[in-house]
Design an enzyme around this catalytic site. Structure first.
Site, PDB file in Angstrom:
ATOM      1  N   HIS A  20      -4.546  14.169  16.043  1.00 53.35           N
ATOM      2  CA  HIS A  20      -3.274  14.764  16.109  1.00 53.35           C
ATOM      3  C   HIS A  20      -3.235  16.139  17.062  1.00 53.35           C
ATOM      4  O   HIS A  20      -2.590  16.424  17.952  1.00 53.35           O
ATOM      5  CB  HIS A  20      -2.833  15.306  14.734  1.00 53.35           C
ATOM      6  CG  HIS A  20      -2.584  14.171  13.820  1.00 53.35           C
ATOM      7  ND1 HIS A  20      -2.704  13.008  14.066  1.00 53.35           N
ATOM      8  CD2 HIS A  20      -2.956  14.322  12.324  1.00 53.35           C
ATOM      9  CE1 HIS A  20      -2.214  12.337  13.079  1.00 53.35           C
ATOM     10  NE2 HIS A  20      -2.493  13.154  11.817  1.00 53.35           N
ATOM     11  N   ASP A  62     -10.276  13.825  10.783  1.00 50.53           N
ATOM     12  CA  ASP A  62      -8.995  13.494  10.165  1.00 50.53           C
ATOM     13  C   ASP A  62      -7.739  13.764  11.057  1.00 50.53           C
ATOM     14  O   ASP A  62      -6.947  13.299  11.273  1.00 50.53           O
ATOM     15  CB  ASP A  62      -9.072  14.130   8.767  1.00 50.53           C
ATOM     16  CG  ASP A  62      -7.767  13.472   8.092  1.00 50.53           C
ATOM     17  OD1 ASP A  62      -7.340  12.422   8.363  1.00 50.53           O
ATOM     18  OD2 ASP A  62      -7.215  14.281   7.085  1.00 50.53           O
ATOM     19  N   LEU A  90       2.738  11.981  17.212  1.00 47.49           N
ATOM     20  CA  LEU A  90       3.497  11.693  18.218  1.00 47.49           C
ATOM     21  C   LEU A  90       4.795  11.193  18.132  1.00 47.49           C
ATOM     22  O   LEU A  90       5.451  11.338  19.040  1.00 47.49           O
ATOM     23  CB  LEU A  90       2.712  10.484  19.120  1.00 47.49           C
ATOM     24  CG  LEU A  90       1.530  11.229  19.638  1.00 47.49           C
ATOM     25  CD1 LEU A  90       0.828  10.138  20.570  1.00 47.49           C
ATOM     26  CD2 LEU A  90       1.587  12.496  20.540  1.00 47.49           C
ATOM     27  N   LYS A 114       4.658   2.040   1.058  1.00 51.17           N
ATOM     28  CA  LYS A 114       5.708   2.625   0.058  1.00 51.17           C
ATOM     29  C   LYS A 114       6.288   4.035   0.803  1.00 51.17           C
ATOM     30  O   LYS A 114       7.705   4.050   0.616  1.00 51.17           O
ATOM     31  CB  LYS A 114       4.887   2.757  -1.201  1.00 51.17           C
ATOM     32  CG  LYS A 114       4.482   1.756  -1.973  1.00 51.17           C
ATOM     33  CD  LYS A 114       3.641   2.331  -3.060  1.00 51.17           C
ATOM     34  CE  LYS A 114       2.973   1.213  -3.787  1.00 51.17           C
ATOM     35  NZ  LYS A 114       2.165   1.706  -5.059  1.00 51.17           N
ATOM     36  N   GLY A 129       0.867  -1.247   0.186  1.00 52.05           N
ATOM     37  CA  GLY A 129       0.005   0.086  -0.253  1.00 52.05           C
ATOM     38  C   GLY A 129       0.710   1.419   0.247  1.00 52.05           C
ATOM     39  O   GLY A 129       2.275   1.342   0.018  1.00 52.05           O
TER      40      GLY A 129
END
Length: 806
Positions: free
Chosen positions: A285, A280, A224, A53, A49
């Protein structure tokens, strides 16, 4: 003679020590040859996937370089769902393209390591689709353990969509645990998203707990692993004595957490439609960044249990957000991607931009807004945390300057960006100069302007080297550094913070923008409220487009006439805010004049956003001096979700400082049953109103408009329309409703009110609004037309959609 003997003894002693050291070293070497070599087997599921990559293969190569020696090694087993022939070819191509050796000083050495990694540590590709595939792979991994080796542990890295996690986890648990090896361990690594709301996150956590203990699960939030993120807790801990007295609401005005991107969502709209910008990056995050800034410091940065506990405690102290905690936008070309991706829905309201204001309910951060901003197709690619300090210094000397003529006192943790390409820390000159900690070093910055100040007003520190986030996190999995991962408890706590806010946005239309019109995204903060500014350039916005206003923005609405009464129209949010301001104004005037304000509210879907607004601006509202009445009620228990009182309580009353003695549910539940005639509930409610009101006059009434023209529970062709004597009566719904029996106020009471507002929102109200816009309709067919206050005012609040106005 004595000195000669001493020399001789010392020389003999040194020779003995040297021989003994060589003997011990030889024994250690001989002993190490008999100890087994530790092998860590890594299964990469989804090895072909895009994530693999771009990041994962390089991360495994870096792990191999650091951890492979005579005593240990790592082996990587690439897997996916495609055939062996196709999969193996893709893996060969990926390894050629993805494994990088960048430093010229060690290039040859790195290339040799790369060859060994590819030839010896990366095993053959395996297809993983069914139970037998897992059985076969896990048997092969065991067989690959040669004489003189032992399997130290197993890592399964799931680079696959989250819906596949439970089934894969079940197969790993069933077929790959090494029951015979008590010393080996097993770890499973998961990529976000970890659910799309609280319920799905809880269900995913429950499913995984059937197969893995929490200590075996590593949920990756790649932020993180970023060097610039790790610096936050490191800076706070290393400089805790310098900053402990500054790190609180007495000295900090606000905290900004910003993650902006220039790229768009092309090729990813199927994912983005399900998640959007908040799910998202904000729920994960950016919330993690918030906790690193705001959590209490542990006794040691090596105490991962204390770090996790402090993080969870902080998350639980974040105040619940509501509709007015943020704004959303969408770049104008977003829906054009659908044709290219063969999608059916080409009119999505998915937010690609959001700005949110969050508050923490503890002594340290009381009243400090944490402002989170993120979006696609913005003006730059950047990520930072900016702490803006209050200017508490009075400069006695005229023209005195403590920070090179920059009035903004700030500390910035730079994570990534175009203006500042390396992670590091910027501090205003007046702030305590931090204790340097490796690998930070002081540097001069050459940019003219940064964060509203000249570059030379900062002390700047950057990281000399920064590792890729995935390289850091893959190493952390290997070394069991759980504090760099998302635990189940902080995951669930984070979703509890965000889920309700996300629910309130479902019906909101995002503001349209493009890179040439980013000013439309300027926003203001007022108390705990955040909203788009009314003026795109009103002079109150700083260099980072974060604005502050002590007053609510001006209303956009158009003031017109409807049925010979005043009409307020505009967008839904504009209409609601205008109505809320009108109610507040009336409340303040009435309390000032006579010490009390009487407000009557209705149920239904239209007023929900109004109630959330009034709950949000509770500080401005004189709740301690207000009484809340109902204009109608369904004949159901008051704790039933069909109850109007239940709706008003959940959306408004439980969130504001009003005494329980000051809200008055209708008497639908008395001794005889629900709305029993013998109970005289309507008569009792009317008597309660009469005892409380002066001249039976309510100060303000909020009514809805039904699609059949009813208002309150005054339905077409019902006898309650003809009631002349009573102020409260029983009625029946003429609609196809699950609850027919109702209690309602009558026109006799409603038309005595000082101010009556009728609220109509959305597409479903278009037809009825158009019908009653003609003055020549009668109350028997359209009851709302019976509103005609005797001495008060009637105002219609109808949004553009319902009014069919553009």
């Amino acid at each position: 003679m004595h000195n000669i003997e001493m020399k001789y003894d010392l020389s003999r002693s040194l020779r003995y020590t040297k021989c003994r050291t060589e003997q011990i070293s030889a024994n250690d070497s001989q002993q190490s040859q008999h100890l087994p070599r530790n092998v860590t087997n890594i299964v990469l599921i989804g090895a072909t996937g895009d994530l693999a990559k771009r990041y994962l293969w390089q991360g495994f190569f870096s792990l191999f370089i650091k951890e492979s020696n005579e005593r240990s090694t790592v082996r990587v087993y690439p897997t996916a769902r495609e055939s062996v022939e196709s999969g193996q070819k893709k893996i060969d191509d990926i390894l050629k393209a993805s494994l990088k050796c960048s430093e010229s000083k060690t290039l040859n050495w790195c290339l040799e390591k790369k060859k060994v990694f590819v030839d010896q540590s990366v095993k053959e590709y395996h297809r993983l689709k069914n139970d037998q595939d897992f059985i076969s792979l896990c048997q092969i991994m065991g067989d690959d353990i040669a004489a003189g080796e032992r399997e130290r542990g197993l890592i399964f890295y799931l680079s696959v969509p989250p819906f596949a996690y439970p089934q894969i986890a079940k197969r790993i648990d069933s077929f790959c645990r090494r029951a015979e090896d008590k010393h080996g361990w097993i770890r499973i690594v998961l990529e976000k998203p970890f659910g799309s709301d609280l319920a799905s996150a809880q269900e995913l956590a429950r499913s995984l707990s059937n197969y893995f203990d929490e200590k075996e699960i590593y949920r990756i939030d790649h932020y993180l692993g970023k060097t610039g993120v790790a610096q936050i807790l490191e800076f706070r801990y290393s400089n805790r004595n310098l900053y402990k007295d500054l790190w609180n609401s007495d000295h900090i005005e606000r905290v900004e957490i910003v993650l902006k991107e220039k790229n768009d969502c092309e090729g990813r709209t199927s994912f983005y439609d399900h998640y959007g910008v908040i799910r998202d990056v904000m729920q994960n995050h950016m919330t993690e960044l918030l906790t690193l800034v705001a959590m209490e410091l542990p006794d040691s940065l090596n105490d991962r249990i204390s770090i996790m506990q402090n993080k969870v405690r902080l998350l639980k102290e974040i105040k619940a957000m509501d509709r007015w905690s943020g704004v959303i936008g969408q770049y104008k070309d977003y829906n054009m991607h659908y044709g290219q991706e063969n999608k059916k829905d080409d009119n999505s309201n998915t937010p690609t931009f959001a700005a949110v204001s969050m508050f923490i309910n503890n002594a340290r951060w009381d009243g400090v807004p944490f402002i989170l901003v993120s979006g696609k197709q913005l003006d730059e690619r950047t990520a930072y945390v900016r702490i803006v300090f209050k200017d508490n210094v009075h400069k006695v000397q005229s023209g005195a300057s403590y920070d090179n003529n920059c009035d903004i006192r700030q500390l910035v943790f730079n994570i990534q960006g175009e203006k500042l390409t390396k992670p590091g820390i910027l501090l205003s000159g007046f702030l305590p100069k931090p204790k340097s900690f490796n690998p930070l070093s002081s540097v001069a910055i050459t940019k003219d302007q940064l964060f509203g100040c000249s570059a030379n007003s900062f002390n700047a520190f950057i990281f000399n080297k920064s590792a890729d986030a995935y390289t850091t996190l893959i190493s952390a999995v290997y070394h069991e550094q759980k504090n760099l991962f998302v635990g189940m408890e902080d995951l669930i706590s984070s979703w509890k913070v965000w889920s309700y806010f996300l629910d309130t946005l479902k019906r909101e239309l995002p503001r349209q923008y493009d890179q040439k019109s980013l000013d439309v995204l300027n926003f203001v903060t007022s108390g705990e409220r955040l909203e788009f500014s009314s003026n795109n350039d009103d002079g109150s916005c700083d260099a980072n487009r974060i604005c502050k206003s002590n007053e609510p923005p001006a209303n956009y609405y158009k003031q017109e006439k409807f049925r010979n009464s005043d009409l307020v129209t505009g967008t839904k949010s504009q209409v609601i805010r205008t109505l809320a301001n009108k109610i507040i104004g009336h409340a303040l005037r009435e309390v000032s004049a006579k010490g009390v304000f009487h407000l009557a509210l209705s149920g239904g879907t239209s007023p929900v956003m109004l109630y959330e607004t009034l709950a949000f601006i509770a500080k401005e509202f004189p709740w301690h001096h207000s009484h809340v009445w109902l204009v109608d009620e369904r004949c159901v228990p008051l704790n039933n979700q069909e109850s109007n009182f239940y709706l008003i309580y959940k959306k408004l009353l439980q969130h504001v400082p009003i005494s329980p003695f000051n809200f008055h549910p209708m008497h639908v539940m008395l001794k005889g049953g629900l709305c029993a005639q013998s109970d005289e509930g309507a008569e009792n409610y009317e008597a309660e109103l009469s005892r409380s009101l002066s001249n039976n006059q309510l100060d303000f009434v909020v009514l809805g408009l039904g699609s059949d023209g009813h208002t309150a529970s005054l339905f077409p062709h019902e006898s309650a329309l003809n009631e002349k004597e009573k102020f409260v009566t029983l009625s029946e719904s003429g609609q196809d409703s699950a609850v027919k029996k109702r209690m309602t106020t009558t026109f006799g009471l409603l038309n005595k009110a000082k101010s009556v507002a009728v609220l109509a929102l959305g597409d479903q109200k278009k037809d009825i609004v158009k019908t009653i816009s003609s003055v020549n309709v009668d109350v028997w067919n359209y009851p709302v037309t019976g509103l005609n206050p005797e001495n008060g005012e009637l105002t219609w609040f109808i949004d553009n959609v319902a009014l069919d106005s553009h």
